[in-house]
Design a protein around this motif. Structure first.
Motif, PDB file in Angstrom:
ATOM      1  N   TRP A  13      35.578  50.763  77.034  1.00 17.44           N
ATOM      2  CA  TRP A  13      36.340  49.565  76.717  1.00 17.44           C
ATOM      3  C   TRP A  13      37.552  49.344  77.619  1.00 17.44           C
ATOM      4  O   TRP A  13      38.285  48.379  77.427  1.00 17.44           O
ATOM      5  N   ASP A  14      37.752  50.205  78.602  1.00 20.25           N
ATOM      6  CA  ASP A  14      38.879  50.056  79.519  1.00 20.25           C
ATOM      7  C   ASP A  14      38.775  48.737  80.282  1.00 20.25           C
ATOM      8  O   ASP A  14      37.784  48.467  80.946  1.00 20.25           O
ATOM      9  N   GLY A  15      39.765  47.913  80.156  1.00 23.83           N
ATOM     10  CA  GLY A  15      39.799  46.634  80.866  1.00 23.83           C
ATOM     11  C   GLY A  15      38.989  45.528  80.216  1.00 23.83           C
ATOM     12  O   GLY A  15      38.847  44.453  80.784  1.00 23.83           O
ATOM     13  N   ALA A  16      38.427  45.779  79.036  1.00 30.06           N
ATOM     14  CA  ALA A  16      37.614  44.762  78.377  1.00 30.06           C
ATOM     15  C   ALA A  16      38.461  43.583  77.905  1.00 30.06           C
ATOM     16  O   ALA A  16      38.008  42.445  77.907  1.00 30.06           O
ATOM     17  N   ILE A  17      39.675  43.870  77.502  1.00 33.23           N
ATOM     18  CA  ILE A  17      40.548  42.800  77.026  1.00 33.23           C
ATOM     19  C   ILE A  17      41.655  42.617  78.054  1.00 33.23           C
ATOM     20  O   ILE A  17      42.529  43.455  78.210  1.00 33.23           O
ATOM     21  N   LYS A  18      41.573  41.507  78.763  1.00 32.61           N
ATOM     22  CA  LYS A  18      42.572  41.195  79.777  1.00 32.61           C
ATOM     23  C   LYS A  18      43.111  39.796  79.505  1.00 32.61           C
ATOM     24  O   LYS A  18      42.393  38.930  79.036  1.00 32.61           O
ATOM     25  N   ALA A  19      44.345  39.613  79.825  1.00 35.61           N
ATOM     26  CA  ALA A  19      44.922  38.279  79.716  1.00 35.61           C
ATOM     27  C   ALA A  19      44.372  37.433  80.856  1.00 35.61           C
ATOM     28  O   ALA A  19      44.292  37.877  81.997  1.00 35.61           O
ATOM     29  N   SER A  20      43.951  36.235  80.533  1.00 33.75           N
ATOM     30  CA  SER A  20      43.400  35.362  81.569  1.00 33.75           C
ATOM     31  C   SER A  20      44.523  34.865  82.480  1.00 33.75           C
ATOM     32  O   SER A  20      45.655  34.685  82.047  1.00 33.75           O
ATOM     33  N   PRO A  21      44.217  34.650  83.749  1.00 33.24           N
ATOM     34  CA  PRO A  21      45.232  34.155  84.661  1.00 33.24           C
ATOM     35  C   PRO A  21      45.660  32.736  84.267  1.00 33.24           C
ATOM     36  O   PRO A  21      44.902  32.028  83.610  1.00 33.24           O
ATOM     37  N   GLU A  36      43.214  27.946  89.712  1.00 29.84           N
ATOM     38  CA  GLU A  36      44.038  29.139  89.558  1.00 29.84           C
ATOM     39  C   GLU A  36      45.018  29.152  90.722  1.00 29.84           C
ATOM     40  O   GLU A  36      44.604  29.298  91.868  1.00 29.84           O
TER      41      GLU A  36
END
Length: 77
Positions: A13-21, A36
């Motif tokens: 799950w590492d990096g699965a939840i990231k804030a969108s740019p 973007e």
């Protein structure tokens, strides 16, 4: 859902939840698009939101293309 893996859950799950740019909606040459921002006056096209159908086929307007736009000239929505 059950996930059976020999890899630890932290690695799976590492990096699965990231804030969108931060995306912006701009109008360039009469085409409303989501971009973007990269740096001052340049942006990467994410998607076209409103334009004539034949413009979707233009390679220069494809998602991922880098465009130049003047911050003052573009209509920010």
């Amino acid at each position: 859902m059950i996930l059976y893996s020999v890899i630890s859950a932290d690695q799976v799950w590492d990096g699965a939840i990231k804030a969108s740019p931060p995306f912006r909606e701009v109008t360039v040459q009469g085409i409303v698009m989501q971009v973007e921002p990269l740096d001052e006056g340049r942006a990467r096209i994410v998607r076209l939101l409103q334009c004539p159908l034949h413009r979707y086929l233009e390679p220069g307007l494809a998602p991922g293309q880098v465009i130049s736009y003047a911050s003052g000239a573009a209509d920010n929505r």
